[in-house]
Design a protein around this motif. Structure first.
Motif, PDB file in Angstrom:
ATOM      1  N   CYS A  74       0.838  -1.210   0.000  1.00  0.00           N
ATOM      2  CA  CYS A  74       0.000   0.000   0.000  1.00  0.00           C
ATOM      3  C   CYS A  74       0.864   1.248   0.000  1.00  0.00           C
ATOM      4  CB  CYS A  74      -0.915   0.003   1.224  1.00  0.00           C
ATOM      5  SG  CYS A  74      -2.268  -1.175   1.171  1.00  0.00           S
ATOM      6  N   TYR A  75       1.861   1.285   0.878  1.00  0.00           N
ATOM      7  CA  TYR A  75       2.717   2.467   0.980  1.00  0.00           C
ATOM      8  C   TYR A  75       3.711   2.546  -0.176  1.00  0.00           C
ATOM      9  CZ  TYR A  75       0.799   3.411   5.567  1.00  0.00           C
ATOM     10  OH  TYR A  75      -0.065   3.711   6.597  1.00  0.00           O
ATOM     11  N   LEU A  76       4.146   1.392  -0.676  1.00  0.00           N
ATOM     12  CA  LEU A  76       5.080   1.396  -1.798  1.00  0.00           C
ATOM     13  C   LEU A  76       4.411   1.919  -3.067  1.00  0.00           C
ATOM     14  CD1 LEU A  76       7.994   0.690  -2.489  1.00  0.00           C
ATOM     15  CD2 LEU A  76       7.236  -1.613  -3.100  1.00  0.00           C
ATOM     16  N   LEU A  77       3.161   1.531  -3.313  1.00  0.00           N
ATOM     17  CA  LEU A  77       2.420   2.055  -4.468  1.00  0.00           C
ATOM     18  C   LEU A  77       2.214   3.566  -4.349  1.00  0.00           C
ATOM     19  CD1 LEU A  77      -0.273  -0.722  -5.038  1.00  0.00           C
ATOM     20  CD2 LEU A  77       1.641  -0.168  -6.538  1.00  0.00           C
ATOM     21  N   VAL A 166      -7.972   0.740   8.096  1.00  0.00           N
ATOM     22  CA  VAL A 166      -8.381   2.061   7.612  1.00  0.00           C
ATOM     23  C   VAL A 166      -7.165   2.968   7.449  1.00  0.00           C
ATOM     24  CG1 VAL A 166      -9.689   4.146   8.174  1.00  0.00           C
ATOM     25  CG2 VAL A 166     -10.710   1.895   8.574  1.00  0.00           C
ATOM     26  N   ILE A 167      -6.283   2.985   8.446  1.00  0.00           N
ATOM     27  CA  ILE A 167      -5.111   3.872   8.416  1.00  0.00           C
ATOM     28  C   ILE A 167      -4.135   3.476   7.306  1.00  0.00           C
ATOM     29  CG2 ILE A 167      -3.028   4.555   9.695  1.00  0.00           C
ATOM     30  CD1 ILE A 167      -4.732   4.429  12.251  1.00  0.00           C
ATOM     31  N   ASP A 168      -3.965   2.178   7.091  1.00  0.00           N
ATOM     32  CA  ASP A 168      -2.937   1.702   6.164  1.00  0.00           C
ATOM     33  C   ASP A 168      -3.435   1.491   4.737  1.00  0.00           C
ATOM     34  OD1 ASP A 168      -0.937   1.639   8.130  1.00  0.00           O
ATOM     35  OD2 ASP A 168      -1.650  -0.295   8.866  1.00  0.00           O
ATOM     36  N   ILE A 169      -4.734   1.647   4.498  1.00  0.00           N
ATOM     37  CA  ILE A 169      -5.262   1.480   3.141  1.00  0.00           C
ATOM     38  C   ILE A 169      -5.773   2.802   2.580  1.00  0.00           C
ATOM     39  CG2 ILE A 169      -7.007   0.347   1.713  1.00  0.00           C
ATOM     40  CD1 ILE A 169      -6.945  -2.003   3.703  1.00  0.00           C
ATOM     41  N   VAL A 170      -6.618   3.497   3.330  1.00  0.00           N
ATOM     42  CA  VAL A 170      -7.291   4.691   2.795  1.00  0.00           C
ATOM     43  C   VAL A 170      -6.314   5.851   2.512  1.00  0.00           C
ATOM     44  CG1 VAL A 170      -9.082   6.422   3.188  1.00  0.00           C
ATOM     45  CG2 VAL A 170      -9.492   4.032   3.841  1.00  0.00           C
ATOM     46  N   PRO A 171      -5.453   6.291   3.467  1.00  0.00           N
ATOM     47  CA  PRO A 171      -4.534   7.411   3.152  1.00  0.00           C
ATOM     48  C   PRO A 171      -3.591   7.121   1.974  1.00  0.00           C
ATOM     49  CG  PRO A 171      -4.690   7.109   5.524  1.00  0.00           C
ATOM     50  CD  PRO A 171      -5.375   5.934   4.898  1.00  0.00           C
ATOM     51  N   PRO A 172      -2.936   5.939   1.902  1.00  0.00           N
ATOM     52  CA  PRO A 172      -2.103   5.680   0.716  1.00  0.00           C
ATOM     53  C   PRO A 172      -2.900   5.703  -0.584  1.00  0.00           C
ATOM     54  CG  PRO A 172      -1.574   4.115   2.450  1.00  0.00           C
ATOM     55  CD  PRO A 172      -2.786   4.854   2.898  1.00  0.00           C
ATOM     56  N   LEU A 177      -4.242   8.360  -5.581  1.00  0.00           N
ATOM     57  CA  LEU A 177      -5.279   8.933  -6.448  1.00  0.00           C
ATOM     58  C   LEU A 177      -4.989  10.404  -6.743  1.00  0.00           C
ATOM     59  CD1 LEU A 177      -7.959   8.068  -7.789  1.00  0.00           C
ATOM     60  CD2 LEU A 177      -9.143   8.947  -5.769  1.00  0.00           C
ATOM     61  N   THR A 178      -4.598  11.157  -5.713  1.00  0.00           N
ATOM     62  CA  THR A 178      -4.279  12.581  -5.886  1.00  0.00           C
ATOM     63  C   THR A 178      -3.102  12.763  -6.836  1.00  0.00           C
ATOM     64  OG1 THR A 178      -5.051  13.036  -3.623  1.00  0.00           O
ATOM     65  CG2 THR A 178      -3.658  14.705  -4.667  1.00  0.00           C
ATOM     66  N   SER A 179      -2.088  11.916  -6.681  1.00  0.00           N
ATOM     67  CA  SER A 179      -0.908  11.998  -7.560  1.00  0.00           C
ATOM     68  C   SER A 179      -1.302  11.786  -9.011  1.00  0.00           C
ATOM     69  CB  SER A 179       0.135  10.954  -7.145  1.00  0.00           C
ATOM     70  OG  SER A 179       0.606  11.195  -5.833  1.00  0.00           O
ATOM     71  N   TYR A 214      -6.354  -1.393  -4.276  1.00  0.00           N
ATOM     72  CA  TYR A 214      -6.881  -0.672  -3.118  1.00  0.00           C
ATOM     73  C   TYR A 214      -8.378  -0.915  -2.935  1.00  0.00           C
ATOM     74  CZ  TYR A 214      -2.587   2.103  -2.547  1.00  0.00           C
ATOM     75  OH  TYR A 214      -1.298   2.513  -2.305  1.00  0.00           O
ATOM     76  N   GLY A 215      -9.117  -0.965  -4.041  1.00  0.00           N
ATOM     77  CA  GLY A 215     -10.563  -1.181  -3.948  1.00  0.00           C
ATOM     78  C   GLY A 215     -10.909  -2.507  -3.307  1.00  0.00           C
ATOM     79  N   SER A 216     -10.186  -3.573  -3.693  1.00  0.00           N
ATOM     80  CA  SER A 216     -10.449  -4.889  -3.093  1.00  0.00           C
ATOM     81  C   SER A 216     -10.057  -4.904  -1.622  1.00  0.00           C
ATOM     82  CB  SER A 216      -9.697  -5.981  -3.858  1.00  0.00           C
ATOM     83  OG  SER A 216      -8.309  -5.726  -3.902  1.00  0.00           O
ATOM     84  N   LEU A 217      -8.966  -4.221  -1.264  1.00  0.00           N
ATOM     85  CA  LEU A 217      -8.549  -4.155   0.145  1.00  0.00           C
ATOM     86  C   LEU A 217      -9.569  -3.398   0.987  1.00  0.00           C
ATOM     87  CD1 LEU A 217      -4.705  -3.436  -0.036  1.00  0.00           C
ATOM     88  CD2 LEU A 217      -5.811  -5.551   0.650  1.00  0.00           C
ATOM     89  N   ILE A 218     -10.060  -2.274   0.467  1.00  0.00           N
ATOM     90  CA  ILE A 218     -11.056  -1.484   1.207  1.00  0.00           C
ATOM     91  C   ILE A 218     -12.317  -2.308   1.415  1.00  0.00           C
ATOM     92  CG2 ILE A 218     -12.599   0.516   1.051  1.00  0.00           C
ATOM     93  CD1 ILE A 218     -10.264   1.980  -0.380  1.00  0.00           C
ATOM     94  N   SER A 219     -12.743  -3.032   0.380  1.00  0.00           N
ATOM     95  CA  SER A 219     -13.948  -3.858   0.488  1.00  0.00           C
ATOM     96  C   SER A 219     -13.789  -4.962   1.534  1.00  0.00           C
ATOM     97  CB  SER A 219     -14.266  -4.474  -0.874  1.00  0.00           C
ATOM     98  OG  SER A 219     -15.349  -5.386  -0.770  1.00  0.00           O
ATOM     99  N   VAL A 220     -12.616  -5.594   1.567  1.00  0.00           N
ATOM    100  CA  VAL A 220     -12.398  -6.743   2.462  1.00  0.00           C
ATOM    101  C   VAL A 220     -12.131  -6.302   3.898  1.00  0.00           C
ATOM    102  CG1 VAL A 220     -10.896  -8.724   2.943  1.00  0.00           C
ATOM    103  CG2 VAL A 220     -11.599  -8.234   0.595  1.00  0.00           C
TER     104      VAL A 220
END
Length: 274
Positions: A74-77, A166-172, A177-179, A214-220
């Motif tokens: 997550c953070y590497l991407l 939440v902390i390790d998926i949503v902010p990265p 997305l912003t980048s 990220y979408g699959s991680l957020i869902s799970v």
């Protein structure tokens, strides 16, 4: 695994690829090789032999490894998307901003944070009692299915797991997305239509891959758990554990002209001539 291993070898052996973009790609390939080999050989062995048992220790090790590596990815991407943002939107400052020290710092922080978070989670998991049934409703040892087997109070570990997710998926994801939004905005300003088309093609494929991951991680992990969505979560788990490691080498590197040139150089240099 073959695609990821090829990328790792090329990044190490070809000095033309010793730049930040490929440094991150090499780390991504290394990371995905690790967690593919943590999951798939055991799953394939179960499918081939019919033996679906796993020791408690083996299950905990699998959970720890997969959790650590997914968090690190997550953070590497996010780091990779920031690198592309600087390269495209701030080209004159790129060499100064994305220096060797920052590359190593971002990569090391990604790996270390993943292991730190999972060490905390596993310390809480190790205190749980498992009275039965001893059947995991999943194709690998994931956090929620394991918690559901416990006969102890799981409130704390569930809360920590959800908070970490939440902390390790949503902010990265938001940073990534912003980048890409900034990158697309810069691409629109390119005067050449061919240049815009090529840049959009590359950028859209990258964005598609990170969105699936990220979408699959957020869902799970980051959404409230519902009994009706258990089977859907298993499908989404296949996306981030099997699908993205399969297509990432193709999308990020093997379609890349520089990587193709590096492959030809390495083959011609170390290949056996007739």
């Amino acid at each position: 695994m073959a695609g990821n291993l090829i990328i790792i070898v090329l990044v190490i052996m070809d000095h033309h690829l010793h730049i930040p973009m490929y440094f991150f790609l090499g780390n991504l390939s290394c990371l995905e090789t690790f967690y593919t080999s943590t999951l798939l050989p055991r799953m394939l062995a179960s499918l081939l032999t019919g033996d679906r048992t796993i020791s408690v220790r083996g299950c905990f090790i699998q959970l720890y490894c997969i959790g650590s590596l997914v968090i690190a990815e997550c953070y590497l991407l996010a780091s990779m998307s920031y690198d592309r943002y600087l390269a495209i939107c701030k080209p004159l400052q790129y060499a100064t901003l994305m220096n060797r020290r920052l590359c190593i710092l971002l990569t090391a922080a990604s790996w270390l944070w993943g292991t730190t978070v999972m060490t905390l989670v596993m310390s809480l998991m190790s205190q749980l009692k498992f009275c039965g049934p001893h059947e995991i409703d999943h194709f690998f040892c994931d956090l929620t299915p394991l918690i559901n087997l416990s006969c102890s109070d799981t409130t704390l570990v569930t809360l920590v797991g959800l908070t970490a997710s939440v902390i390790d998926i949503v902010p990265p994801f938001l940073l990534t997305l912003t980048s890409y939004v900034c990158i697309i905005a810069a691409i629109v300003k390119i005067p050449s239509s061919d240049g815009r088309k090529k840049a959009f093609s590359t950028c859209s494929s990258h964005l598609m891959v990170v969105s699936i991951f990220y979408g699959s991680l957020i869902s799970v992990y980051a959404l409230p758990k519902k009994e009706a969505l258990k089977e859907v979560d298993k499908i989404f788990s296949v996306f981030y554990t099997v699908l993205t490691p399969l297509i990432n080498p193709l999308i990020y590197s093997l379609r890349n002209k520089e990587v193709k040139k590096a492959l030809r150089r390495v083959v011609s240099k170390y290949g056996i001539s007739k």
